[in-house]
Write a protein that holds these residues in place. Structure first.
Motif, mmCIF file in Angstrom:
data_model
loop_
_atom_site.group_PDB
_atom_site.id
_atom_site.type_symbol
_atom_site.label_atom_id
_atom_site.label_comp_id
_atom_site.label_asym_id
_atom_site.label_seq_id
_atom_site.Cartn_x
_atom_site.Cartn_y
_atom_site.Cartn_z
ATOM 1 N N GLY A 136 -5.073 102.086 4.699
ATOM 2 C CA GLY A 136 -6.390 101.579 5.054
ATOM 3 C C GLY A 136 -6.839 100.417 4.185
ATOM 4 O O GLY A 136 -7.528 99.511 4.664
ATOM 5 N N TYR A 137 -6.441 100.443 2.910
ATOM 6 C CA TYR A 137 -6.807 99.343 2.019
ATOM 7 C C TYR A 137 -6.156 98.033 2.481
ATOM 8 O O TYR A 137 -6.802 96.981 2.509
ATOM 9 C CB TYR A 137 -6.388 99.664 0.587
ATOM 10 N N GLY A 138 -4.888 98.110 2.841
ATOM 11 C CA GLY A 138 -4.209 96.921 3.339
ATOM 12 C C GLY A 138 -4.783 96.441 4.653
ATOM 13 O O GLY A 138 -4.886 95.231 4.891
ATOM 14 N N ALA A 139 -5.181 97.392 5.525
ATOM 15 C CA ALA A 139 -5.746 97.008 6.817
ATOM 16 C C ALA A 139 -7.053 96.240 6.635
ATOM 17 O O ALA A 139 -7.292 95.226 7.303
ATOM 18 C CB ALA A 139 -5.967 98.253 7.667
ATOM 19 N N ILE A 140 -7.898 96.706 5.722
ATOM 20 C CA ILE A 140 -9.168 96.023 5.480
ATOM 21 C C ILE A 140 -8.941 94.628 4.908
ATOM 22 O O ILE A 140 -9.532 93.639 5.364
ATOM 23 C CB ILE A 140 -10.050 96.860 4.535
ATOM 24 N N MET A 141 -8.064 94.521 3.918
ATOM 25 C CA MET A 141 -7.810 93.221 3.312
ATOM 26 C C MET A 141 -7.106 92.275 4.272
ATOM 27 O O MET A 141 -7.365 91.068 4.272
ATOM 28 C CB MET A 141 -6.984 93.410 2.038
ATOM 29 N N GLY A 142 -6.206 92.816 5.107
ATOM 30 C CA GLY A 142 -5.558 91.970 6.102
ATOM 31 C C GLY A 142 -6.555 91.396 7.090
ATOM 32 O O GLY A 142 -6.480 90.217 7.462
ATOM 33 N N PHE A 143 -7.514 92.221 7.508
ATOM 34 C CA PHE A 143 -8.560 91.733 8.414
ATOM 35 C C PHE A 143 -9.407 90.667 7.723
ATOM 36 O O PHE A 143 -9.749 89.638 8.334
ATOM 37 C CB PHE A 143 -9.423 92.904 8.864
ATOM 38 N N MET A 144 -9.767 90.881 6.463
ATOM 39 C CA MET A 144 -10.600 89.918 5.751
ATOM 40 C C MET A 144 -9.872 88.593 5.548
ATOM 41 O O MET A 144 -10.473 87.522 5.671
ATOM 42 C CB MET A 144 -11.021 90.501 4.399
ATOM 43 N N VAL A 145 -8.574 88.661 5.257
ATOM 44 C CA VAL A 145 -7.807 87.424 5.058
ATOM 45 C C VAL A 145 -7.724 86.627 6.346
ATOM 46 O O VAL A 145 -7.924 85.397 6.357
ATOM 47 C CB VAL A 145 -6.399 87.761 4.520
ATOM 48 N N SER A 146 -7.409 87.296 7.455
ATOM 49 C CA SER A 146 -7.325 86.583 8.728
ATOM 50 C C SER A 146 -8.686 86.030 9.142
ATOM 51 O O SER A 146 -8.772 84.922 9.691
ATOM 52 C CB SER A 146 -6.776 87.512 9.812
ATOM 53 N N THR A 167 -1.078 81.702 14.689
ATOM 54 C CA THR A 167 0.127 82.377 14.191
ATOM 55 C C THR A 167 0.115 82.457 12.673
ATOM 56 O O THR A 167 0.514 83.472 12.088
ATOM 57 C CB THR A 167 1.382 81.634 14.676
ATOM 58 N N LEU A 168 -0.361 81.414 12.022
ATOM 59 C CA LEU A 168 -0.466 81.437 10.566
ATOM 60 C C LEU A 168 -1.438 82.524 10.113
ATOM 61 O O LEU A 168 -1.150 83.277 9.166
ATOM 62 C CB LEU A 168 -0.926 80.073 10.060
ATOM 63 N N CYS A 169 -2.582 82.644 10.777
ATOM 64 C CA CYS A 169 -3.555 83.684 10.426
ATOM 65 C C CYS A 169 -2.979 85.071 10.667
ATOM 66 O O CYS A 169 -3.186 85.991 9.867
ATOM 67 C CB CYS A 169 -4.830 83.494 11.233
ATOM 68 N N MET A 170 -2.240 85.226 11.762
ATOM 69 C CA MET A 170 -1.648 86.529 12.081
ATOM 70 C C MET A 170 -0.608 86.929 11.036
ATOM 71 O O MET A 170 -0.596 88.065 10.546
ATOM 72 C CB MET A 170 -1.028 86.482 13.470
ATOM 73 N N LEU A 171 0.283 86.017 10.679
ATOM 74 C CA LEU A 171 1.315 86.314 9.681
ATOM 75 C C LEU A 171 0.691 86.557 8.304
ATOM 76 O O LEU A 171 1.162 87.419 7.547
ATOM 77 C CB LEU A 171 2.323 85.169 9.616
ATOM 78 N N SER A 172 -0.359 85.818 7.981
ATOM 79 C CA SER A 172 -1.049 86.046 6.707
ATOM 80 C C SER A 172 -1.684 87.422 6.674
ATOM 81 O O SER A 172 -1.702 88.086 5.629
ATOM 82 C CB SER A 172 -2.115 84.963 6.494
ATOM 83 N N SER A 173 -2.195 87.876 7.802
ATOM 84 C CA SER A 173 -2.786 89.211 7.872
ATOM 85 C C SER A 173 -1.728 90.285 7.636
ATOM 86 O O SER A 173 -1.953 91.243 6.890
ATOM 87 C CB SER A 173 -3.459 89.409 9.222
ATOM 88 N N ILE A 174 -0.563 90.139 8.257
ATOM 89 C CA ILE A 174 0.511 91.122 8.064
ATOM 90 C C ILE A 174 0.968 91.147 6.615
ATOM 91 O O ILE A 174 1.159 92.214 6.016
ATOM 92 C CB ILE A 174 1.687 90.806 9.002
ATOM 93 N N ALA A 175 1.153 89.956 6.016
ATOM 94 C CA ALA A 175 1.564 89.895 4.619
ATOM 95 C C ALA A 175 0.513 90.526 3.707
ATOM 96 O O ALA A 175 0.847 91.240 2.745
ATOM 97 C CB ALA A 175 1.822 88.444 4.219
ATOM 98 N N SER A 176 -0.755 90.310 4.009
ATOM 99 C CA SER A 176 -1.831 90.895 3.194
ATOM 100 C C SER A 176 -1.862 92.414 3.324
ATOM 101 O O SER A 176 -2.123 93.125 2.346
ATOM 102 C CB SER A 176 -3.175 90.305 3.614
#
Length: 321
Positions: A211-221, A249-258
């Motif tokens: 859940g922590y990664g999911a929240i940060m991934g959403f915030m980064v994207s 695509t850049l935002c999506m990949l950044s979200s996955i990496a985050s």
């Protein structure tokens, strides 16, 4: 409907929406399923019925000759030979209404009504499915799981009906804006691709995500999408990019990496004891190994099974030393 019945665009949209909302409310999933089958048959039969009348109209050019002469990019309809006149719909503005206009001006009136019925069936088939899916998703995923866990089936049915009406009214109201429906659809696809797709992939295929990664991934994207700007929401771009750069695509990949990065960091911090366990909202801290716990319980069981004589002997041996 606005072309054939000479109604205003707004009135035609609201009538179509009212019909779709009404039979979705009355029949629910069964009405949507059965009407989709009927509408699919109607679309297939009706549009094919219109094709010969359109092709054989004097205003239509021979498509075969145009293709063989490499002039297929030109218009194969001469609108000057119809009552519509010049300029053509492509030049005068209503290019989005080209199919209803073609049916109205190139086919007999009774055929054009059948063809418009097919177009209306296609629109309502998509509308009722969207209404029911949005209502079901909100009711089961948000209302049932978050707002009211003890909701009865009858209560959920009324919530679905209320959401169908709300979504229908809101969706129909969006037609008053200057933006086309296609732009709204593309915006929805962008939201799903940038924000929801990374979450779905990580949840389904990677156990390391939390859940922590999911929240940060959403915030980064969300941050990156805001920095690159969004014309649909009139958000200016802070970071200017080159033309045709794949921003989404850049935002999506950044979200996955985050998601991967912050999931790993959260697990590391809690398992090393660097962050108190009471702060672990999503319970990512590893529990003691089951084998060790089982071994300790087994040893305790063996001690409990010792008879009093063995226990006394053990105490005597301990006292000797």
């Amino acid at each position: 409907m606005s072309v054939i019945l000479d109604l205003s665009y707004t009135v035609s949209v609201w009538i179509s929406a009212a019909v779709a909302v009404t039979y979705t409310l009355l029949g629910g999933l069964y009405s949507v399923a059965y009407t989709d089958v009927i509408q699919l048959i109607l679309i297939f039969v009706s549009l094919w019925l219109c094709v010969p009348f359109v092709v054989m109209n004097p205003a239509s050019s021979d498509i075969t000759n145009m293709t063989l002469s490499n002039t297929s990019h030109t218009s194969w309809l001469d609108w000057n030979q119809t009552s519509y006149g010049s300029p053509s719909p492509l030049e005068s503005g209503p290019a989005a209404m080209i199919l209803p206009l073609t049916l109205n001006y190139l086919t007999p009136s009774y055929i054009s009504i059948i063809g418009i019925g097919a177009v209306a069936a296609a629109v309502m088939s998509s509308a009722d499915s969207a209404l029911l899916s949005a209502a079901s998703t909100f009711t089961l995923s948000i209302y049932k799981n978050i707002l009211r866990n003890q909701a009865s089936q009858r209560e959920l049915q009324w919530v679905i009906r209320a959401v169908v009406v709300v979504v229908g009214v809101v969706g129909t109201s969006l037609t008053k804006f200057q933006n086309s429906i296609l732009e709204f659809w593309l915006f929805g696809v962008t939201v799903a691709y940038v924000f929801m797709f990374p979450q779905l992939v990580c949840v389904l295929f990677f156990d390391q995500s939390s859940g922590y990664g999911a929240i940060m991934g959403f915030m980064v994207s969300l941050l990156l999408k805001g920095l690159f700007g969004e014309p649909m929401l009139a958000v200016p771009a802070t970071i200017h990019h080159i033309q045709n750069f794949p921003i989404n695509t850049l935002c999506m990949l950044s979200s996955i990496a985050s998601i991967f990065l912050f999931s790993f960091l959260a697990e590391l911090l809690f398992n090393k004891g660097l962050v108190p366990e009471r702060w672990d909202v999503f319970k990512v801290q590893e529990s003691p190994p089951a084998a060790a716990v089982g071994g300790a319980m087994e040893d305790n069981g063996k001690l409990d099974e010792m008879d009093p004589q063995q226990e006394a002997s053990a105490h005597m041996m301990d006292s000797r030393y």
